[in-house]
Enzyme design. Sequence first.
Site, PDB file in Angstrom:
ATOM      1  N   HIS A 203     -15.664 110.914 110.579  1.00 13.09           N
ATOM      2  CA  HIS A 203     -16.855 110.150 110.201  1.00 13.09           C
ATOM      3  C   HIS A 203     -17.172 110.420 108.725  1.00 13.09           C
ATOM      4  O   HIS A 203     -18.237 110.971 108.419  1.00 13.09           O
ATOM      5  CB  HIS A 203     -18.057 110.568 111.063  1.00 13.09           C
TER       6      HIS A 203
ATOM      7  N   TYR B 115       8.821 106.582  95.338  1.00  5.85           N
ATOM      8  CA  TYR B 115       7.982 107.508  94.573  1.00  5.85           C
ATOM      9  C   TYR B 115       7.398 108.623  95.433  1.00  5.85           C
ATOM     10  O   TYR B 115       6.820 109.565  94.918  1.00  5.85           O
ATOM     11  CB  TYR B 115       6.853 106.663  93.946  1.00  5.85           C
TER      12      TYR B 115
ATOM     13  N   GLU C  57     -12.522 110.117 122.766  1.00 10.71           N
ATOM     14  CA  GLU C  57     -11.751 109.022 122.148  1.00 10.71           C
ATOM     15  C   GLU C  57     -10.271 109.052 122.531  1.00 10.71           C
ATOM     16  O   GLU C  57      -9.436 108.465 121.842  1.00 10.71           O
ATOM     17  CB  GLU C  57     -11.885 109.074 120.621  1.00 10.71           C
TER      18      GLU C  57
ATOM     19  N   HIS D 170     -19.431 103.472 112.811  1.00 10.00           N
ATOM     20  CA  HIS D 170     -18.832 104.654 113.419  1.00 10.00           C
ATOM     21  C   HIS D 170     -18.102 105.527 112.395  1.00 10.00           C
ATOM     22  O   HIS D 170     -18.625 106.568 112.004  1.00 10.00           O
ATOM     23  CB  HIS D 170     -17.888 104.169 114.535  1.00 10.00           C
TER      24      HIS D 170
ATOM     25  N   HIS E  61      -9.260 110.926 113.514  1.00 13.42           N
ATOM     26  CA  HIS E  61     -10.493 110.138 113.520  1.00 13.42           C
ATOM     27  C   HIS E  61     -11.588 111.017 112.929  1.00 13.42           C
ATOM     28  O   HIS E  61     -11.738 112.173 113.330  1.00 13.42           O
ATOM     29  CB  HIS E  61     -10.851 109.721 114.941  1.00 13.42           C
TER      30      HIS E  61
ATOM     31  N   TYR F 142      -5.118 100.058  93.111  1.00 15.13           N
ATOM     32  CA  TYR F 142      -3.742  99.939  93.596  1.00 15.13           C
ATOM     33  C   TYR F 142      -3.426 100.909  94.735  1.00 15.13           C
ATOM     34  O   TYR F 142      -2.543 100.661  95.565  1.00 15.13           O
ATOM     35  CB  TYR F 142      -2.743 100.078  92.440  1.00 15.13           C
TER      36      TYR F 142
HETATM   37  P1  13P Z   1     -15.340 114.067 120.864  1.00 13.39           P
HETATM   38  O1  13P Z   1     -16.035 115.399 120.632  1.00 13.39           O
HETATM   39  O2  13P Z   1     -15.420 113.654 122.312  1.00 13.39           O
HETATM   40  O3  13P Z   1     -13.939 114.073 120.332  1.00 13.39           O
HETATM   41  O4  13P Z   1     -16.167 112.939 120.104  1.00 13.39           O
HETATM   42  C1  13P Z   1     -16.399 112.972 118.728  1.00 13.39           C
HETATM   43  C2  13P Z   1     -16.419 111.594 118.135  1.00 13.39           C
HETATM   44  O5  13P Z   1     -16.334 111.482 116.933  1.00 13.39           O
HETATM   45  C3  13P Z   1     -16.532 110.399 118.995  1.00 13.39           C
HETATM   46  O6  13P Z   1     -16.248 109.248 118.264  1.00 13.39           O
END
Ligand code: 13P
Length: 217
Positions: A99, A213, A78, A160, A97, A118
């Site tokens: 999941h 805050y 990514e 994703h 990033h 909120y």
């Molecule tokens: P990578 O191991 O290449 O970072 O991929 C993990 C991932 O979540 C791809 O969206």
Amino acid sequence: MPVSSLTEIERRQSIISYCLLMNELGINQGMSGNISLRHGDGLLITPTSIPYDRLEPEDIVYLAADGTPTGRRPPSSEWRFHRDILHARKDVNAVIHAHPTYCAILAIMHRPIPPIHYMIAVAGGHDIRCAPYALFGSEELSRHAVEALEQRRACLLAHHGMISVGSSLEKAMWLAVEVETLARQYHGCLQIGEPPLLTIEQIQEVATKMAGYGQTE
Ligand code: 13P
């Protein structure tokens, strides 16, 4: 500690620590997800497909602004959206990033998170958008992610997961946990029915109050 005061080795080590933390916090699992941190004109990013508990600082990849990698491992698949977000957003130094389960549930259903609570204001606006689906690692996914993050600090990625950004890894990780909490709350509300929503004006009022805050960038 501000990102600018960290040495390169500290930045590499902090990326690894935050990778381990995101799995400990339950917002990610296995080798999913990836983390980057601005470094000079480029960025430091996790390598692709290596379990986080095996990572050493030398495994973190330096990526120049044009995407050229330096290091003993290939960069995360990514890398494009990490590079493109850091290029588009001078206010951002760290990109996470992951999941997380409830974010992924909503993203599978193509549901942005509306102003149910909120605390949505901490993501920069009155909603958290869901970027359309595109193949992982693709330029198309990167374009969708940059667009979904306009005026925002988090977005979902259809079928994703999610992305959160911040001026530091600490802030981006804090936000990732908040976004997963909001996703979980929204999922819970949907078990009962469509929840009533706060208005854009009410969220703007929250954002103004939060500015003094400590819960903003
Ligand atoms: P990578 O191991 O290449 O970072 O991929 C993990 C991932 O979540 C791809 O969206």
